[in-house]
Structure formats: C-alpha cells, structure tokens
Design a protein around this motif. Structure first.
Motif, PDB file in Angstrom:
ATOM      1  N   LEU A  52       0.828  -1.216   0.000  1.00 18.82           N
ATOM      2  CA  LEU A  52       0.000   0.000   0.000  1.00 18.82           C
ATOM      3  C   LEU A  52       0.859   1.261   0.000  1.00 18.82           C
ATOM      4  N   ASN A  53       1.765   1.311  -0.995  1.00 17.86           N
ATOM      5  CA  ASN A  53       2.632   2.470  -1.170  1.00 17.86           C
ATOM      6  C   ASN A  53       3.481   2.742   0.057  1.00 17.86           C
ATOM      7  N   ARG A  54       3.956   1.631   0.692  1.00 14.67           N
ATOM      8  CA  ARG A  54       4.850   1.667   1.853  1.00 14.67           C
ATOM      9  C   ARG A  54       4.182   2.197   3.116  1.00 14.67           C
ATOM     10  N   ARG A  55       2.871   2.318   3.103  1.00 13.39           N
ATOM     11  CA  ARG A  55       2.174   2.783   4.306  1.00 13.39           C
ATOM     12  C   ARG A  55       1.910   1.653   5.296  1.00 13.39           C
ATOM     13  N   VAL A  56       2.058   0.413   4.844  1.00 11.04           N
ATOM     14  CA  VAL A  56       1.841  -0.749   5.699  1.00 11.04           C
ATOM     15  C   VAL A  56       3.003  -1.717   5.511  1.00 11.04           C
ATOM     16  N   GLY A  57       3.449  -2.304   6.602  1.00  9.44           N
ATOM     17  CA  GLY A  57       4.470  -3.335   6.541  1.00  9.44           C
ATOM     18  C   GLY A  57       3.935  -4.638   7.103  1.00  9.44           C
ATOM     19  N   LEU A  58       4.221  -5.737   6.410  1.00  5.05           N
ATOM     20  CA  LEU A  58       3.832  -7.060   6.870  1.00  5.05           C
ATOM     21  C   LEU A  58       5.078  -7.891   7.122  1.00  5.05           C
ATOM     22  N   GLY A  59       5.002  -8.782   8.098  1.00  5.45           N
ATOM     23  CA  GLY A  59       6.148  -9.623   8.402  1.00  5.45           C
ATOM     24  C   GLY A  59       5.729 -10.926   9.050  1.00  5.45           C
ATOM     25  N   GLY A  60       6.585 -11.911   8.929  1.00  2.00           N
ATOM     26  CA  GLY A  60       6.348 -13.197   9.563  1.00  2.00           C
ATOM     27  C   GLY A  60       7.671 -13.860   9.861  1.00  2.00           C
ATOM     28  N   ALA A  61       7.685 -14.727  10.870  1.00  2.00           N
ATOM     29  CA  ALA A  61       8.922 -15.403  11.245  1.00  2.00           C
ATOM     30  C   ALA A  61       8.613 -16.772  11.824  1.00  2.00           C
ATOM     31  N   LEU A  62       9.523 -17.701  11.560  1.00  2.00           N
ATOM     32  CA  LEU A  62       9.490 -19.033  12.156  1.00  2.00           C
ATOM     33  C   LEU A  62      10.837 -19.230  12.837  1.00  2.00           C
ATOM     34  N   ALA A  63      10.833 -19.516  14.138  1.00  2.00           N
ATOM     35  CA  ALA A  63      12.071 -19.614  14.899  1.00  2.00           C
ATOM     36  C   ALA A  63      12.103 -20.912  15.695  1.00  2.00           C
ATOM     37  N   HIS A  64      13.278 -21.533  15.726  1.00  2.00           N
ATOM     38  CA  HIS A  64      13.525 -22.718  16.555  1.00  2.00           C
ATOM     39  C   HIS A  64      14.654 -22.411  17.511  1.00  2.00           C
ATOM     40  N   GLN A  65      14.456 -22.749  18.785  1.00  4.01           N
ATOM     41  CA  GLN A  65      15.486 -22.535  19.795  1.00  4.01           C
ATOM     42  C   GLN A  65      15.577 -23.764  20.685  1.00  4.01           C
ATOM     43  N   SER A  66      16.787 -24.053  21.143  1.00  5.55           N
ATOM     44  CA  SER A  66      16.980 -25.159  22.082  1.00  5.55           C
ATOM     45  C   SER A  66      18.010 -24.767  23.114  1.00  5.55           C
ATOM     46  N   ILE A  67      17.821 -25.231  24.337  1.00  3.82           N
ATOM     47  CA  ILE A  67      18.788 -25.076  25.411  1.00  3.82           C
ATOM     48  C   ILE A  67      18.513 -26.174  26.424  1.00  3.82           C
ATOM     49  N   GLY A  68      19.526 -27.002  26.696  1.00  2.63           N
ATOM     50  CA  GLY A  68      19.337 -28.103  27.620  1.00  2.63           C
ATOM     51  C   GLY A  68      18.245 -29.047  27.144  1.00  2.63           C
ATOM     52  N   ILE A  69      17.263 -29.316  27.999  1.00  2.00           N
ATOM     53  CA  ILE A  69      16.167 -30.220  27.646  1.00  2.00           C
ATOM     54  C   ILE A  69      14.978 -29.485  27.040  1.00  2.00           C
ATOM     55  N   THR A  70      15.125 -28.178  26.814  1.00  2.00           N
ATOM     56  CA  THR A  70      14.007 -27.354  26.347  1.00  2.00           C
ATOM     57  C   THR A  70      14.127 -27.060  24.863  1.00  2.00           C
ATOM     58  N   ARG A  71      13.002 -27.209  24.139  1.00  2.00           N
ATOM     59  CA  ARG A  71      12.914 -26.875  22.721  1.00  2.00           C
ATOM     60  C   ARG A  71      11.687 -25.997  22.506  1.00  2.00           C
ATOM     61  N   THR A  72      11.849 -24.949  21.696  1.00  2.00           N
ATOM     62  CA  THR A  72      10.713 -24.111  21.340  1.00  2.00           C
ATOM     63  C   THR A  72      10.686 -23.887  19.837  1.00  2.00           C
ATOM     64  N   VAL A  73       9.475 -23.867  19.289  1.00  2.00           N
ATOM     65  CA  VAL A  73       9.249 -23.476  17.903  1.00  2.00           C
ATOM     66  C   VAL A  73       8.189 -22.382  17.935  1.00  2.00           C
ATOM     67  N   THR A  74       8.532 -21.216  17.385  1.00  2.00           N
ATOM     68  CA  THR A  74       7.655 -20.052  17.491  1.00  2.00           C
ATOM     69  C   THR A  74       7.283 -19.536  16.107  1.00  2.00           C
ATOM     70  N   LEU A  75       5.998 -19.341  15.895  1.00  2.00           N
ATOM     71  CA  LEU A  75       5.475 -18.742  14.664  1.00  2.00           C
ATOM     72  C   LEU A  75       4.947 -17.353  14.996  1.00  2.00           C
ATOM     73  N   GLU A  76       5.428 -16.354  14.256  1.00  2.00           N
ATOM     74  CA  GLU A  76       5.056 -14.969  14.539  1.00  2.00           C
ATOM     75  C   GLU A  76       4.505 -14.284  13.286  1.00  2.00           C
ATOM     76  N   GLY A  77       3.565 -13.392  13.492  1.00  2.00           N
ATOM     77  CA  GLY A  77       3.068 -12.536  12.426  1.00  2.00           C
ATOM     78  C   GLY A  77       3.083 -11.089  12.882  1.00  2.00           C
ATOM     79  N   SER A  78       3.552 -10.181  12.025  1.00  2.00           N
ATOM     80  CA  SER A  78       3.694  -8.770  12.401  1.00  2.00           C
ATOM     81  C   SER A  78       2.982  -7.874  11.391  1.00  2.00           C
ATOM     82  N   TYR A  79       2.400  -6.800  11.907  1.00  2.00           N
ATOM     83  CA  TYR A  79       1.755  -5.775  11.090  1.00  2.00           C
ATOM     84  C   TYR A  79       2.214  -4.415  11.596  1.00  2.00           C
ATOM     85  N   ALA A  80       2.635  -3.545  10.683  1.00  2.00           N
ATOM     86  CA  ALA A  80       3.074  -2.198  11.066  1.00  2.00           C
ATOM     87  C   ALA A  80       2.383  -1.165  10.190  1.00  2.00           C
TER      88      ALA A  80
END
Length: 279
Positions: A52-80
């Motif tokens: 929209l002529n740079r008036r809106v920004g869209l974003g998304g991310a998929l992240a995996h993290q691990s530490i010790g016995i812990t695992r996370t998978v995060t799905l994010e959506g962003s609107y600016a």
C-alpha cells in the motif's frame, strides 16, 4: 540472543516490518557456546515487505530454539502501520505469536537430586502451546534508526511441575535499539549502533556495536556485550564480517569470544546470517 541483530530487526521489533523497499527474506543460524553440552542454538527464518505504497508493513517469522532439555518453535506474524515523515517513516507495529514449548525430562543427562521435589514433573516428555502478542515502535530515517518494543506481553505459565499450583511464568522483555550512519568519505561509512534488552529482576544487558562499510559491499564490525558473571568484564567480545555478494544477496558471519567464567568450558559462539532482497 543474536549477535547480528542489525540484520534481523524483525525478531526484536514488529514495528520494523516493511522498512525495506524490497520484500526481504532473512535466515539466521546461531550456535552459542560451542562444545558446551546443552548449549543454546537458534534458527530463524523471517520475511517482511511493504504494501500500500509503503504505508503498511507485513512480516512473519518461524524460529527454533533449544537449550538443555528445552525446545521451542515459534510462529510470529507482524503488522506495522507506517506514518511518513519528511525523511523517514515511523512504524507502529503489533505482533501475534504461537509457541510450541517442550521439555524432555527423560534426558539421561539430568538426574534429580530428590525425586520428591514438587517442581519436577513426571519424568516424560511434556509440551504445550503458548499464544502471545506484543507491540513496537520503529523509526527509519535517512541515515539512522531507532526502535522500542515489547514482543510478548502475556505471562504464560511455562511450568510442567508435578503440583499444578506451582507456576513459572514468561515475563515481558523490553528491546530498545538505535544506530546512525556517518559517511567518512565517498567509499567508507561507519555505523555505531546499540541494542538494549531489559527484563525486570535481571541485570542490565546491551550489545554495543560499530560497523564499517566499504563501497557498500564489504562490512566489518566489533561488538561488546555486557553481562556475564558478577564482577566480570562482560559477556563477550564479538567480530562481525559481511559481504554484499550480489545486488540481492547479503552474507554475514560473526564470532563471539566469551569473557565470562564460561570461557574455559567452550569455544565461543558462531552465527550465520543471509538476507535476500527479492527485488
């Protein structure tokens, strides 16, 4: 914690969505404290574009993290929503996320000191889904940027304790960053920049960076990260290298030399960042 935060601002601030003229794909692979059993690792795939002529920004991310016995998978959506100014844009961003949080209590590397501890869950694999939301402000100017964000506001229960009344909660993290570029001559620029992370009850933490750019193609930088053990000189000293390999592809590498008491137990941290401008 990413050393090359300057190449992946969307992971810290949803207000930065759409801040490039081109749709942008970013990949980050981090291995922290190499050689240390159970050390943190992280992989991030993110995408952002203006519309929209740079008036809106869209974003998304998929992240995996691990530490010790812990695992996370995060799905994010962003609107600016991006408000134009004379020489820049102010992005007012919101973010929604869904995290799969898992812990493997059957891991042979952990041995309970006492099996009757109510904080220790049944010795099996446990997981749950954690929704969240956050917001951020991000200004992109002609030669500088500044942002402030709280990506996650909800205090989700992340405990698998045997007694359900015993809870361990996520807490909000405040991220603030800024940087400015100075032209030293026709071929050489320098950009000092800083990322500050604040969590209530935790020590002050910051990455202070200076990056040189030669002919808009070759990059080299140094970062000092505060923190580490109490009474120490900091968490790490980091070296960064970057190459604009083509008009569309940027490649970044970093290596962290640990300064805390952990330095004798591991071989530093390494990180790869790839950024692709589609147009």
């Amino acid at each position: 914690m990413l050393t090359q935060f300057m190449y992946n601002k969307l992971s810290y601030n949803p207000g930065s969505a759409g801040s490039f003229e081109s749709p942008t794909l970013t990949v980050v692979d981090r291995h922290q404290w190499i050689g240390f059993d159970g050390a943190p690792t992280a992989q991030v795939l993110s995408y952002t574009q203006p519309i929209l002529n740079r008036r809106v920004g869209l974003g998304g991310a998929l992240a995996h993290q691990s530490i010790g016995i812990t695992r996370t998978v995060t799905l994010e959506g962003s609107y600016a929503y991006r408000i134009p100014f004379k020489r820049g844009y102010l992005g007012i961003g919101i973010q929604v996320s869904l995290r799969h949080f898992a812990q493997n209590w059957t891991d042979k590397s952990i041995v309970p000191a006492q099996t009757s501890d109510p904080l220790i869950p049944p010795l099996s694999e446990h997981n749950k889904f954690l929704p969240n939301f956050g917001f951020g402000l991000f200004y992109t100017g002609y030669k500088w940027f500044a942002g402030l964000a709280v990506p996650r506001l909800l205090g989700n229960n992340i405990s698998f304790a045997a007694v359900s009344s015993l809870k361990s909660r996520e807490v909000p993290h405040l991220n603030a960053m800024t940087g400015v570029t100075f032209e030293l001559n026709d071929n050489l620029d320098i950009t000092p920049q800083i990322l500050v992370r604040y969590v209530k009850g935790a020590p002050f933490d910051a990455d202070v960076n200076g990056t040189l750019c030669y002919k808009n193609k070759f990059y080299g930088g140094l970062t000092y990260r505060t923190g580490g053990n109490k009474g120490g000189v900091g968490e790490s000293a980091d070296v960064l290298f970057g190459l604009q390999a083509s008009k569309k592809l940027f490649v970044g590498l970093s290596y962290d030399l640990n300064l805390s008491r952990l330095r004798t137990q591991q071989a530093g941290s390494a990180e790869l960042a790839l950024r692709w401008w589609l147009f």
